[in-house]
Design a protein around this motif. Structure first.
Motif, PDB file in Angstrom:
ATOM      1  N   ASP A 175       0.807  -1.124   0.078  1.00 58.58           N
ATOM      2  CA  ASP A 175      -0.066  -0.063  -0.034  1.00 58.58           C
ATOM      3  C   ASP A 175       0.803   1.153  -0.026  1.00 58.58           C
ATOM      4  N   VAL A 176       2.055   1.186   0.206  1.00 61.48           N
ATOM      5  CA  VAL A 176       2.972   2.302   0.307  1.00 61.48           C
ATOM      6  C   VAL A 176       3.499   2.873  -1.060  1.00 61.48           C
ATOM      7  N   ASP A 177       2.932   3.854  -1.565  1.00 58.66           N
ATOM      8  CA  ASP A 177       3.535   4.052  -2.803  1.00 58.66           C
ATOM      9  C   ASP A 177       4.456   5.469  -2.685  1.00 58.66           C
ATOM     10  N   PHE A 178       5.572   5.032  -2.981  1.00 57.70           N
ATOM     11  CA  PHE A 178       6.625   6.250  -2.721  1.00 57.70           C
ATOM     12  C   PHE A 178       6.450   7.448  -3.664  1.00 57.70           C
ATOM     13  N   ASN A 179       5.454   7.337  -4.679  1.00 63.03           N
ATOM     14  CA  ASN A 179       5.273   8.582  -5.510  1.00 63.03           C
ATOM     15  C   ASN A 179       4.278   9.560  -4.704  1.00 63.03           C
ATOM     16  N   GLU A 180       3.765   8.902  -3.799  1.00 64.80           N
ATOM     17  CA  GLU A 180       2.839   9.652  -2.776  1.00 64.80           C
ATOM     18  C   GLU A 180       3.664  10.436  -2.045  1.00 64.80           C
ATOM     19  N   ARG A 181       3.173  11.643  -1.363  1.00 65.09           N
ATOM     20  CA  ARG A 181       4.153  12.596  -0.637  1.00 65.09           C
ATOM     21  C   ARG A 181       4.725  12.149   0.572  1.00 65.09           C
ATOM     22  N   ARG A 182       3.662  11.453   1.481  1.00 64.38           N
ATOM     23  CA  ARG A 182       4.368  11.375   2.849  1.00 64.38           C
ATOM     24  C   ARG A 182       5.185   9.983   2.844  1.00 64.38           C
ATOM     25  N   PRO A 183       5.090   8.942   2.001  1.00 66.19           N
ATOM     26  CA  PRO A 183       6.051   7.869   2.028  1.00 66.19           C
ATOM     27  C   PRO A 183       7.375   8.697   1.410  1.00 66.19           C
ATOM     28  N   LEU A 184       7.309   9.350   0.275  1.00 64.57           N
ATOM     29  CA  LEU A 184       8.636   9.981  -0.101  1.00 64.57           C
ATOM     30  C   LEU A 184       9.178  10.918   0.877  1.00 64.57           C
ATOM     31  N   PHE A 185       8.392  11.600   1.726  1.00 67.85           N
ATOM     32  CA  PHE A 185       8.934  12.391   2.803  1.00 67.85           C
ATOM     33  C   PHE A 185       9.761  11.409   3.868  1.00 67.85           C
ATOM     34  N   TYR A 186       9.000  10.303   4.218  1.00 64.84           N
ATOM     35  CA  TYR A 186       9.821   9.559   5.231  1.00 64.84           C
ATOM     36  C   TYR A 186      11.233   8.837   4.594  1.00 64.84           C
ATOM     37  N   VAL A 187      11.242   8.631   3.246  1.00 66.86           N
ATOM     38  CA  VAL A 187      12.227   8.211   2.998  1.00 66.86           C
ATOM     39  C   VAL A 187      13.281   9.369   2.755  1.00 66.86           C
ATOM     40  N   THR A 188      12.831  10.385   2.665  1.00 65.42           N
ATOM     41  CA  THR A 188      13.911  11.541   2.192  1.00 65.42           C
ATOM     42  C   THR A 188      14.423  11.976   3.663  1.00 65.42           C
ATOM     43  N   ALA A 189      13.468  11.866   4.635  1.00 63.05           N
ATOM     44  CA  ALA A 189      13.912  12.495   5.669  1.00 63.05           C
ATOM     45  C   ALA A 189      14.769  11.505   6.659  1.00 63.05           C
ATOM     46  N   VAL A 190      14.460  10.393   6.574  1.00 61.33           N
ATOM     47  CA  VAL A 190      15.366   9.202   6.997  1.00 61.33           C
ATOM     48  C   VAL A 190      16.734   9.220   6.471  1.00 61.33           C
ATOM     49  N   ALA A 191      16.778   9.351   5.158  1.00 63.26           N
ATOM     50  CA  ALA A 191      17.919   9.303   4.380  1.00 63.26           C
ATOM     51  C   ALA A 191      18.702  10.836   5.008  1.00 63.26           C
ATOM     52  N   ALA A 192      18.076  11.931   5.058  1.00 60.76           N
ATOM     53  CA  ALA A 192      18.768  12.919   5.604  1.00 60.76           C
ATOM     54  C   ALA A 192      19.452  12.774   6.918  1.00 60.76           C
ATOM     55  N   VAL A 193      18.671  12.347   7.804  1.00 63.04           N
ATOM     56  CA  VAL A 193      19.028  12.125   9.134  1.00 63.04           C
ATOM     57  C   VAL A 193      20.063  11.140   9.168  1.00 63.04           C
ATOM     58  N   LEU A 194      20.103  10.078   8.391  1.00 66.87           N
ATOM     59  CA  LEU A 194      20.975   9.199   8.512  1.00 66.87           C
ATOM     60  C   LEU A 194      22.392   9.566   7.815  1.00 66.87           C
ATOM     61  N   ILE A 195      22.295  10.561   6.791  1.00 68.40           N
ATOM     62  CA  ILE A 195      23.501  11.031   6.340  1.00 68.40           C
ATOM     63  C   ILE A 195      24.225  12.204   7.112  1.00 68.40           C
ATOM     64  N   VAL A 196      23.252  12.799   7.865  1.00 65.15           N
ATOM     65  CA  VAL A 196      23.887  13.683   8.883  1.00 65.15           C
ATOM     66  C   VAL A 196      24.545  13.085   9.939  1.00 65.15           C
ATOM     67  N   VAL A 197      24.215  11.950  10.427  1.00 61.86           N
ATOM     68  CA  VAL A 197      24.636  11.337  11.361  1.00 61.86           C
ATOM     69  C   VAL A 197      25.750  10.473  10.816  1.00 61.86           C
ATOM     70  N   ALA A 198      25.956   9.965   9.758  1.00 60.00           N
ATOM     71  CA  ALA A 198      27.033   9.367   8.994  1.00 60.00           C
ATOM     72  C   ALA A 198      28.282  10.086   8.877  1.00 60.00           C
ATOM     73  N   LEU A 199      27.755  11.462   8.500  1.00 60.84           N
ATOM     74  CA  LEU A 199      28.871  12.335   7.964  1.00 60.84           C
ATOM     75  C   LEU A 199      29.633  12.869   9.156  1.00 60.84           C
ATOM     76  N   ARG A 200      28.620  13.042  10.333  1.00 61.69           N
ATOM     77  CA  ARG A 200      29.152  13.586  11.526  1.00 61.69           C
ATOM     78  C   ARG A 200      30.263  12.587  12.119  1.00 61.69           C
ATOM     79  N   TYR A 201      29.690  11.157  11.993  1.00 60.39           N
ATOM     80  CA  TYR A 201      30.441  10.345  12.682  1.00 60.39           C
ATOM     81  C   TYR A 201      31.805  10.093  11.818  1.00 60.39           C
TER      82      TYR A 201
END
Lengths: 260, 492, 347, 339
Positions: free
Chosen positions: D154-180
């Motif tokens: 049911d999760v369609d990543f063309n929809e905005r909220r799923p896309l948001f979660y993916v992008t936001a999680v990716a952003a957090v992970l990247i910040v954490v990783a780069l800071r690490y």
């Protein structure tokens, strides 16, 4: 204006730097000393802030607070060009001569800023090597020649105070001797003070009349060179120079007269 | 001491940034209404003509309209809208929507290399709105038109610009559709933007895209979207007839082509060669010039000495540079045949004498004698002094006017995913300034083209080519089967 | 007949050059200087390739050569000011393209008003010099912070482009050359012509180069500028108000860019986006030549101009890739450009 | 004590990010979520790769769009041209980021400072022209349209909220990783490259290798940004990586402040807001953007983030005592001599 008498009673340079540093790192912390028309040496290990001190005085390092006065006039915070005109000559660490100018052009470019006391022939009398290589580009000179050029470049402006940062660095002992001799003759007429930062203890001992020792951004010792020469404990403590180092080079006592 | 000086300015900046952030937050608040209310109202029968449709993600604009039934929502709105000070348009729109209004969004290239063409396009849009009682807000391109009404509904005009890249065009359109609540989009200008917008607008069936001058064949030819309409030709249609004319009337047998290296010129070269080669002509050299080239000298040097003519397809600056340099380097030893926009009226005056006698095909001529055209030209000059008809202002005018006429016919009814409106739009058939227009099943216009010659600085008709369709008169299946035109298709 | 002889001559010349290069490459290889050997081998291949290609369509090779030189001339006008400015002030002036465009547009307005190309060119030059002063003032307080200075010029470039759009609109336009430079000259052994104005542009670039050379090597200001390129702190310490010299160089660089704008606006045209295109080209030239080196700017301008002209003639579709590929190769092999010395280009 | 302080430093932003991920999709409208939030996030991710290079390693790269574009094109080509499984394609595309970063790093390994900036500019422009001219792979100027993001159940990543979660999680992970990475020994080497290349070499590091490593690390973020941009736009074309995008990325990082990775997101948000809403105030949006940019750069060394840090350091005693380490600086800035 009458020439100020030699001695510390009427300081040529009066330094009271509160702090100076890079970003949040403090390099100089409460540095305070005066210098008359004398030859003053600053020694210390690497990274103790000696070069920064020179740059602060010359206005090349601007993140500093406190006061630096030349003949009673505040120069801290002025631009390097103003400081240069007010009578400080600077021989920087690493020489920093103009790689793409010929020797002669180093003097020509000064134009009206060159002192009338220093016709070009006088320069070449002082440093005959430079005369031989007058049309060579700066980058084609040897290290010693470059150092001569750097000194000459500062001197021909007729400064009241000549600041030299590690003039003997990377040079052969023979060349260092030549340079020291030249500097001594420059200072001989008593119009110009010299402030020299040196790692090379021998050069410092020969050239100066008074020695300041700098440790971690502060002046910890201030004594006549004669006295410092014999304080091997201090030399060892602050410079890491062991007795054997000092003894390594044969002493030529006749040459080791202090500058006064 | 250096760091001390700018304290005041810093403070000011801090305030500014804070304001920005607050503005952003308000944008969010406003959105909150939309998202929380839309689900509640979606199942209800649409109360207003311009109500949103269930299948589509709710557009922000619809929030106030939805809010009507529930007093709570309405008061929320009243409280929040003024706060959304960053977005004046949306606020106005919301207020007007409550009394019934329709928002038209116009997009063209207002930045970048095609900025001038963007200006022309907006002239066309505004001219159409003026016919419906509007008044210009100002002389700048981005100044809108207010006061226009259709079927008693106010028309809001929102203007957005792109820089001819698809990404920016989609973002600008998204702003109009989702933020400003545009019901109808007029535009865009360039081909690839059109394809990108087609993909975007497909997800908003209640929004209607009426193409401006995007001339990509595949906007309507392959995989058309039900809510995309084109009342003009495409790149190939604009070039219709030139190949035949060159072979039969001018007697050319071998030609070279020089064109910019992207899809729109492929269509033009493809259309010319399709006709020219079918008659037995050959192409000696196809020279594709990378976009962004200014100095054509090295490309002129590649034209073989022994061709009968050179067909060139370019636009704007490129056309000016090419014609000028071709003239300087060859003295026009080999005759030129032009693509439609290379000698469009928008660049003719800059081309000057060098363009005299150039043959081309295209939708706009200055001597058609059509009353509608003369009226359009007169009106254009009156409202925007010094402007003359060109492909951009004419096409954007036709697009806007077609939409307004259809709106009028359905009484501004945009309910049921604009079904009635889109049906009326598809049936539009009227006498435009450049001749009659009707749409085919793909909502693509069948229109007249003109073979024309530059004469005295204007385009004069050689021959009118009536009712040119999207397949240039070839069999539809065959035409589509030969694939999109490219660097080496057709391969004659 | 004539083409044959020219072909032979070209082939002969290439052979001599190749033999020379091969010798040096071999010597370098023997001397275990692999990098040098590689460089020489690459330039040898390049020369071989270019010669082979120019023989291929020999009746166009003179034209291609001239095209390359014309392009080089324009690039040099842009790059010389840019490189001086960088060398002395350590400012990467990304607004240089904007100055080009504005200079050209001002000239266009003047020509439309007066009809006189020379007056237009003069005013374009002065106006751009004036922008140079503005930039100088804008950057004054950031002196020494290379990255921030660069960013400010970037912002200025964005503003300039938008203001050009606001004032001159998006309609592409061009200046008419002065009467005595209108028209074209026939090219020998070719049906093609060559526009007089383009030849004049080559001349203009050579003149500008000469004037700059005289300024730099025959005047005290030139000495100060060169000294400033080497070490501007030491120039200051010599009591010279290096700021005034900076300002002068800003004016000079702006003026040169404006002049390039007038020239480019005449033989090409002025339009939105031109600023970026020209800026990019001049950046390439400056970097490939070595920052701060006038000689390098000249050599790199010719190199880039010729490579571009040949690539456009023989590989139209991939020409831009070849131009930028060459640049990348040059910089990857010689990080400080052809004539650059490792100056302190820290940002 | 050190550990707890460190933990506090990590915990607060992380908590804020988590709250943001939960709250933003509830409060923001569809439009704001997509065009402001998600856009800022992926632009910020791309910016973070540059902020990392500039702030940590002192490498001002204009070639990030090349890396970004490689990943984006890879995503589009593998799915649209070769019909590869979308997740496999995404994995390949993300992996192509560091590979492209490695290549750019290798090319620039001997450069530094301005030369590196220009060399990478050439690489970035080369990538743009490659996309535009090399049609067999890239489809030329038109590029790729009609990309469909994946759908799981049911999760369609063309929809905005799923896309948001993916992008936001990716952003957090990247910040954490780069800071690490920035906090690891490797980070020390990167900062050595930034502060003093010669000293780094004297310490036994190979500056060229460190440069390559920094580019490869930044390539991870740029690659993810590239993939997300395709999910966001549903398309990629040379226009997505042209010179205006190169400049935009630099503007984003500069406005935000490269001193910390997070600055890129701040800058992305500021630029996105300006581009979306400035036209309501003025007809000359670009002039406004340019002027705002100049003002930020003129008055802050580290962009908006720098303004924030500065404001914090000037805040009342409460903060002063908490952040003792900022004091020497404010004392140094205390200005002219007392006498």
């Amino acid at each position: 204006m009458a020439e100020p008498p030699i001695g510390r009673s009427s300081p040529l340079l009066d330094v009271e730097i509160a702090t100076a540093g890079y970003g949040t790192a403090t390099v100089l912390d409460s540095v305070s000393f005066s210098a008359g028309v004398e030859s003053l040496g600053i020694v210390g290990r690497n990274g103790m802030g000696k070069s920064t001190l020179c740059k602060v005085i010359c206005g090349l390092h601007r993140n500093a607070s406190g006061s630096v006065r030349l003949q009673g006039k505040e120069i801290l915070g002025r631009r390097p060009a103003q400081i240069g005109r007010s009578g400080i000559g600077y021989v920087p660490q690493g020489r920093r001569i103009f790689a793409s100018l010929t020797v002669t052009e180093h003097f020509q470019m000064l134009g009206p800023h060159r002192s009338k006391d220093w016709p070009i022939d006088r320069v070449f009398d002082l440093f005959p090597r430079l005369g031989d290589r007058r049309s060579h580009l700066g980058r084609h000179l040897s290290g010693g020649e470059q150092q001569m050029l750097a000194i000459a470049r500062a001197v021909v402006r007729g400064p009241r105070l000549l600041i030299m940062d590690e003039p003997s660095e990377g040079l052969a002992p023979v060349v260092v001797d030549t340079l020291v001799d030249a500097c001594l003759s420059l200072a001989a007429d008593g119009h110009m003070g010299i402030l020299v930062v040196e790692q090379n203890l021998h050069a410092a001992l020969r050239l100066t009349g008074r020695i300041l020792v700098m440790v971690r951004g502060a002046i910890v010792e201030d004594m006549p060179t004669e006295e410092f020469r014999n304080r091997t404990d201090l030399q060892e403590l602050h410079l890491g120079v062991s007795r054997s180092d000092v003894l390594e080079r044969p002493r030529q006592d006749s040459n080791l007269r202090p500058w006064t | 001491m250096r760091q001390r000086k700018p304290t005041g300015v810093w403070r000011l900046l801090g305030v500014l940034v804070t304001l920005l952030l607050i503005a952003a937050a308000c944008g969010g608040d406003e959105g909150e209404d939309a998202t929380t209310q839309a689900p509640a109202t979606a199942p209800e029968p649409a109360p207003a003509p311009d109500a949103p449709e269930p299948p589509a993600p709710p557009a922000t604009e619809s929030a106030p309209a939805d809010a009507e039934p529930t007093g709570e929502g309405a008061s929320d709105d009243a409280g929040d809208d003024p706060a959304a000070s960053d977005d004046v348009t949306a606020t106005d729109d919301g207020a007007a929507d409550a009394t019934g209004s329709i928002t038209i969004g116009a997009i063209s290239t207002l930045d970048g290399p095609f900025a001038a063409l963007g200006d022309f396009s907006m002239h066309g849009v505004k001219l159409a709105l003026l016919e419906y009682g509007g008044e210009l807000d100002g002389t700048d391109t981005r100044d809108g038109v207010s006061g226009a009404t259709v079927a008693g509904l106010d028309i809001e005009l929102v203007i957005e610009g792109s820089d001819a890249t698809p990404d920016v065009a989609v973002e600008a359109t998204r702003r109009m559709v989702e933020q400003d609540g545009a019901d109808i989009i007029i535009g865009p200008l360039s081909g690839d933007e059109g394809l990108a917008l087609k993909d975007y607008i497909r997800d908003f069936p209640e929004v209607t895209l009426v193409n401006g001058t995007s001339a990509s064949q595949d906007l309507t030819l392959r995989d058309p979207a039900p809510n995309v309409f084109r009342f003009g030709g495409d790149g190939a249609m604009w070039t219709f007839g030139v190949g035949t004319y060159a072979y039969e009337e001018l007697g050319y047998r071998t030609i070279a082509t020089v064109a910019e290296d992207y899809s729109y010129p492929y269509d033009q070269v493809g259309a010319v060669l399709t006709e020219f080669c079918a008659l037995g002509g050959t192409v000696a050299e196809r020279i594709w010039v990378p976009l962004g080239t200014q100095d054509y000298s090295s490309f002129v040097a590649q034209i073989p000495n022994d061709v009968d003519a050179v067909f060139f397809a370019m636009g704007g600056t490129d056309a000016i540079n090419f014609v000028k340099q071709y003239d300087e380097f060859t003295g026009q030893a080999i005759p030129l045949v032009a693509g439609p926009t290379a000698v469009d009226q928008s660049v003719l005056s800059e081309l000057g004498d060098r363009a005299e006698g150039l043959i081309s095909s295209g939708p706009v001529v200055d001597d058609s004698g059509l009353a509608e055209f003369d009226a359009f030209a007169a009106r254009l000059d009156e409202v925007f002094p010094g402007q003359t008809p060109n492909i951009f202002n004419v096409y954007y005018y036709i697009a806007t006017k077609s939409a307004l006429q259809a709106l009028e016919e359905v009484g501004g009814d945009l309910s049921d995913a604009s079904a009635a409106f889109q049906a009326a739009l598809a049936e539009q058939s009227w006498q435009t300034p450049i001749g009659p227009v009707v749409l085919d099943d793909n909502r693509q216009a069948v229109v007249d083209m003109y073979l024309r010659r530059v004469d005295g600085g204007i385009q004069k008709t050689i021959e009118t080519l009536p009712k040119v369709n999207a397949t240039l008169g070839f069999d539809r299946d065959e035409y589509i089967a030969q694939g999109s035109f490219s660097r080496d298709n057709p391969s004659c | 007949m004539a083409p044959d002889r020219r072909t032979e001559a070209a082939a002969g010349g290439a052979q001599v050059a190749l033999r020379h290069l091969a010798g040096r490459a071999a010597a370098a290889a023997v001397g275990r200087n692999q990098r040098r050997a590689a460089q020489l081998a690459i330039s040898g291949l390049l020369i071989y390739y270019v010669t082979a290609k120019s023989i291929q369509i020999s009746d166009r090779s003179l034209l291609v050569l001239l095209n390359g030189l014309t392009a080089a001339a324009l690039y040099f006008l842009m790059a010389s000011g840019f490189t001086l400015l960088f060398g002395l002030v350590r400012v990467t002036n990304l607004a240089h393209g904007g100055v080009y465009l504005l200079g050209g547009y001002v000239a266009l307005s003047v020509q439309r008003a007066t009809g006189n190309w020379l007056a237009a060119a003069g005013l374009g030059f002065l106006f751009s010099g004036g922008i140079g002063i503005l930039l100088y003032v804008l950057l004054r307080r950031l002196r020494g912070e290379g990255l921030r200075e660069t960013m400010v010029t970037l912002g200025a470039a964005i503003v300039m482009a938008d203001q050009a759009l606001a004032h001159w609109g998006g309609v592409p336009s061009d200046l008419d050359p002065p009467a005595f430079l209108q028209g074209s000259l026939p090219l020998p052994a070719s049906p093609l012509l060559y526009p007089k104005f383009r030849i004049a542009v080559i001349g203009l670039a050579i003149l500008a180069g000469l004037a700059l050379w005289l300024l730099l090597y025959r005047t005290r200001l030139g000495m100060v500028i060169r000294a400033g390129v080497d070490d501007r702190d030491m120039v200051s310490m010599a009591g010279i108000r290096v700021e005034l010299v900076f300002c002068a160089v800003f004016v000079l660089a702006g003026g040169l860019a404006g002049m390039a704008g007038v020239a480019g606006g005449t033989y090409l045209s002025l339009a939105q986006g031109e600023d970026n295109r020209v800026l990019l080209a001049s950046l390439i030239v400056v970097i490939a030549g070595g920052l701060g080196s006038l000689r390098g700017a000249g050599a790199a301008a010719v190199l880039v101009g010729l490579v571009e002209a040949f690539a456009q003639t023989h590989h139209a579709i991939l020409s831009v890739l070849i131009t930028f590929g060459t640049l990348i190769a040059v910089l990857a092999l010689r990080p400080h450009g052809l004539f650059g010395r490792p100056v302190d280009a820290r940002l | 004590m050190r550990a707890s302080e460190r933990w506090r430093r990590v915990a607060w932003p992380l908590a804020a990010a988590c709250i943001g991920i939960v709250v933003v999709p509830i409060t923001a409208s569809d439009f704001v979520l997509l065009q402001i939030v998600i856009k800022s996030l992926w632009l910020g991710i791309a910016g973070a790769s540059l902020a990392f290079l500039i702030g940590q390693a002192g490498l001002i790269s204009l070639g990030q769009t090349a890396i970004f574009g490689t990943a984006g094109y890879m995503m589009a080509i593998l799915t649209l041209s070769y019909g590869l499984n979308i997740w496999l394609a995404a994995a390949c595309a993300v992996a192509s980021g560091p590979v492209a970063g490695l290549l750019v790093g290798l090319l620039s390994s001997r450069s530094s400072g301005l030369y590196l900036m220009m060399l990478t500019l050439a690489v970035g422009v080369f990538a743009f022209f490659f996309g535009q001219q090399y049609q067999p792979i890239t489809r030329g100027h038109t590029g790729f349209n009609g990309f469909e993001s994946p759908v799981i159940g049911d999760v369609d990543f063309n929809e905005r909220r799923p896309l948001f979660y993916v992008t936001a999680v990716a952003a957090v992970l990247i910040v954490v990783a780069l800071r690490y990475v920035a906090g690891s020994p490797a980070g020390l080497a990167f900062r050595g490259l930034r502060d003093n290349r010669e000293r780094l070499a004297a310490l036994g590091y190979n500056p060229a290798a460190v440069t390559v490593a920094a580019f490869a690390v930044s390539g991870v973020a740029a690659g993810i940004g590239g993939v997300l941009s395709v999910w966001y736009n549903g398309a990629i074309s040379p226009g997505s990586i042209d010179i205006t995008r190169i400049i935009e990325l630099l503007v984003v990082v500069t406005i935000g402040g490269a001193i910390r990775i997070e600055g890129a997101f701040l800058g992305a948000l500021a630029v996105t807001l300006l581009r979306n809403f400035a036209s309501d105030f003025t007809n000359r949006v670009e002039t406004l953007v340019g002027a705002a940019f100049i003002i930020v750069v003129l008055f802050s060394r580290h962009g908006i983030l720098g303004l924030w840090l500065e404001a914090r350091s000037r805040a009342p005693q409460v903060f002063e005592s908490l952040r003792g380490q900022l004091r020497p600086r404010s004392r140094a800035a205390a200005g002219p001599p007392a006498r």
